[in-house]
Motif scaffolding. Structure first.
Motif, PDB file in Angstrom:
ATOM      1  N   PHE A  72      26.785  45.976  28.379  1.00 54.83           N
ATOM      2  CA  PHE A  72      27.262  44.973  29.324  1.00 54.83           C
ATOM      3  C   PHE A  72      26.090  44.283  30.004  1.00 54.83           C
ATOM      4  O   PHE A  72      25.158  44.923  30.483  1.00 54.83           O
ATOM      5  CB  PHE A  72      28.175  45.603  30.375  1.00 54.83           C
ATOM      6  N   TYR A  74      26.604  40.724  32.020  1.00 54.58           N
ATOM      7  CA  TYR A  74      27.124  40.160  33.265  1.00 54.58           C
ATOM      8  C   TYR A  74      28.418  39.395  32.993  1.00 54.58           C
ATOM      9  O   TYR A  74      28.685  38.985  31.871  1.00 54.58           O
ATOM     10  CB  TYR A  74      26.098  39.233  33.936  1.00 54.58           C
ATOM     11  N   PRO A  75      29.239  39.173  34.063  1.00 57.23           N
ATOM     12  CA  PRO A  75      30.442  38.357  33.902  1.00 57.23           C
ATOM     13  C   PRO A  75      30.061  36.883  33.840  1.00 57.23           C
ATOM     14  O   PRO A  75      29.114  36.451  34.498  1.00 57.23           O
ATOM     15  CB  PRO A  75      31.269  38.659  35.147  1.00 57.23           C
ATOM     16  N   GLU A  79      35.168  35.427  31.166  1.00 56.66           N
ATOM     17  CA  GLU A  79      34.744  36.281  30.069  1.00 56.66           C
ATOM     18  C   GLU A  79      33.581  37.148  30.536  1.00 56.66           C
ATOM     19  O   GLU A  79      33.012  36.925  31.611  1.00 56.66           O
ATOM     20  CB  GLU A  79      34.332  35.438  28.857  1.00 56.66           C
ATOM     21  N   TYR A  80      33.263  38.128  29.726  1.00 53.69           N
ATOM     22  CA  TYR A  80      32.182  39.052  30.053  1.00 53.69           C
ATOM     23  C   TYR A  80      31.185  39.046  28.906  1.00 53.69           C
ATOM     24  O   TYR A  80      31.574  39.103  27.736  1.00 53.69           O
ATOM     25  CB  TYR A  80      32.747  40.456  30.291  1.00 53.69           C
ATOM     26  N   GLN A  92      30.751  37.442  23.690  1.00 60.50           N
ATOM     27  CA  GLN A  92      31.614  37.199  24.842  1.00 60.50           C
ATOM     28  C   GLN A  92      32.951  37.884  24.614  1.00 60.50           C
ATOM     29  O   GLN A  92      33.576  37.709  23.572  1.00 60.50           O
ATOM     30  CB  GLN A  92      31.808  35.705  25.056  1.00 60.50           C
ATOM     31  N   ALA A  95      38.515  38.642  29.337  1.00 62.88           N
ATOM     32  CA  ALA A  95      38.993  39.596  30.335  1.00 62.88           C
ATOM     33  C   ALA A  95      40.293  40.261  29.883  1.00 62.88           C
ATOM     34  O   ALA A  95      40.554  41.418  30.229  1.00 62.88           O
ATOM     35  CB  ALA A  95      39.195  38.905  31.674  1.00 62.88           C
ATOM     36  N   VAL A 102      37.398  46.394  33.516  1.00 57.57           N
ATOM     37  CA  VAL A 102      36.391  45.575  34.197  1.00 57.57           C
ATOM     38  C   VAL A 102      35.940  46.232  35.502  1.00 57.57           C
ATOM     39  O   VAL A 102      34.831  45.983  35.958  1.00 57.57           O
ATOM     40  CB  VAL A 102      36.881  44.128  34.475  1.00 57.57           C
TER      41      VAL A 102
END
Length: 183
Positions: A72, A74-75, A79-80, A92, A95, A102
């Protein structure tokens, strides 16, 4: 090509362009009729469960999902952003696929992701994470006197024992949202 009588729980099938995981399959034999396979299937995108019957010799398309390790970052909007550890490409993740997970994402966390082609279907967090408590709420008189709510650095809320304070690092079970221990 796989036939319906070879379907077993855990298999992943492509049915009418949608990807399903087989939750259960039972061969049904009726006195006056042709036997069939009754299955319970879970759509990997919508998480909807359906029941579907197949003739024994009906061909079905089995697909294999590729598991990749993502980290991970960052957001980004809705999307994350993750880094694929294998090929160092950015991925990507919507969510909707992460859902409640999350609340446990922080920079550097590695997750397992299931892909079919370039489409991501599921993300699995490590079972236990060590996360810092940023705020504790005073114990609620209507709740058990032995716990209080704690807000973690990732935004998740967990019940913790009364001795846990802001700044403590705790181990949390990400699947049940339970406090495990102070680290």
């Amino acid at each position: 090509m796989t036939t319906a009588n070879q379907i077993t729980p855990g298999m992943t099938l492509n049915i009418e362009g949608k990807i399903y995981r087989v939750e259960s399959s039972v061969k049904v034999t009726v006195a006056k009729g042709t036997p069939f396979v009754k299955t319970k299937l879970r759509n990997l995108i919508t998480d909807e469960t359906i029941e579907k019957n197949f003739k024994l010799d009906q061909p079905v398309q089995e697909v294999s999902l590729l598991e990749r390790t993502l980290e991970f970052l960052y957001p980004e909007g809705k999307e994350y952003l993750f880094l694929d550890i294998g090929n160092l490409e950015q991925v990507q993740v919507p969510a909707s696929i992460l859902a409640d997970k999350v609340h446990y994402l922080k920079e550097g966390i590695q997750v397992k992701a299931m892909f079919y082609g370039e489409t991501i279907f599921a993300v699995e967090l490590p079972q236990f994470l060590e996360i810092m408590v940023v705020k504790t709420e005073s114990s609620d008189p209507t709740r058990s006197a032995s716990t209080k709510k704690a807000v973690l650095e990732t935004g998740a809320k967990v019940d913790v024992p009364l001795f846990i304070e802001s700044g403590d690092v705790i181990k949390v079970d990400t699947q049940t949202s339970d406090y495990i221990q102070r680290v």
